[in-house]
Design an enzyme around this catalytic site. Sequence first.
Site, PDB file in Angstrom:
ATOM      1  CG  ASP A 230      -2.294   0.658   0.857  1.00 32.96           C
ATOM      2  OD1 ASP A 230      -2.273   1.843   0.495  1.00 32.96           O
ATOM      3  OD2 ASP A 230      -3.330  -0.010   0.949  1.00 32.96           O
TER       4      ASP A 230
ATOM      5  CG  HIS B 105      -0.661   1.297  -3.491  1.00 29.75           C
ATOM      6  ND1 HIS B 105      -1.953   1.155  -3.038  1.00 29.75           N
ATOM      7  CD2 HIS B 105      -0.293   0.087  -3.983  1.00 29.75           C
ATOM      8  CE1 HIS B 105      -2.350  -0.098  -3.246  1.00 29.75           C
ATOM      9  NE2 HIS B 105      -1.361  -0.754  -3.819  1.00 29.75           N
TER      10      HIS B 105
END
Length: 295
Positions: free
Chosen positions: A117, A140
Amino acid sequence: MNVEDIDGIKIRSVTGSGVVDGNGQDAYDLFAEDSSYQRPTLLYITGGSNIQVSGFRQKNPPNVFNSVNGGSTNVVFSDLELDAASNSDNPPKNTDGFDIGDSTSVTLTNIKVTNDDDCVAFKPGADGVTVTRITCTGSHGLSVGSLGEGSDDTVKNVYVSGATMINSTKAAGIKTYPSGGSHGASTVTNVTWTEITVENCDYAIQIQSCYDEDESYCEEYPGNADLTDVVFNAFSGTTSTTYTPVTGNLDCGANGTCGVTVTDYTVKSPLGAGEVLCANTPSDLGVTCTSGASG
């Protein structure tokens, strides 16, 4: 672990080799069955000041590794290694390395993050965050947002330098919800990423003005985020094959402000050349644009 309203605390390994294990596997498996399952943050700092966290490894948090919020000030993270991995088919969801929210004067330096993430997320209320010498793998990216989901949100005075981004969905970017419905306004001011090395990331740079809504919604309610003094500087390296030959996607809102510049941008696609998709960006952006940006 919660650190609340404490002035002056050091959390560190005396030997420099300590490990804080969140034992997140059960949480990963339970969350895969029930997305409403609530999971704790490994280290949550809220309302404290003059806090130092350094010199150890954090692994397998049930949820986010580190969160700073509640008006915290003067918080330093340094010399840390963070990694999350699953032993089953269920990924370690929502394992942001750092969520920096309502706070001032937060510093991150000499850190390695391997997760699935955001590596560092600059959340609503972040003001005065400095990140230096960070390596992020599988993440991410170094992300402002998301902002404006259900209230007016602001992030300002963020400086990131000397980052190496590996196998990430993006290296750096901004995520804002569009106007309309229950969404609020998003304001991003004085944010710089500089000297960023890109290794096999899907995008090097990305701005999303229609975050988490579909295209038809955003046609009716165009993005209205106010982006001012946003700089992507000295990005180099090569993206993945995911969007070849595109290396960046800058979708500013049609009803917003796009005070964005891109300088010394030498990122290439695996084919050699590279394109940056743009929408509603200024004529003096600093990089040649191809129309068609979305997101």
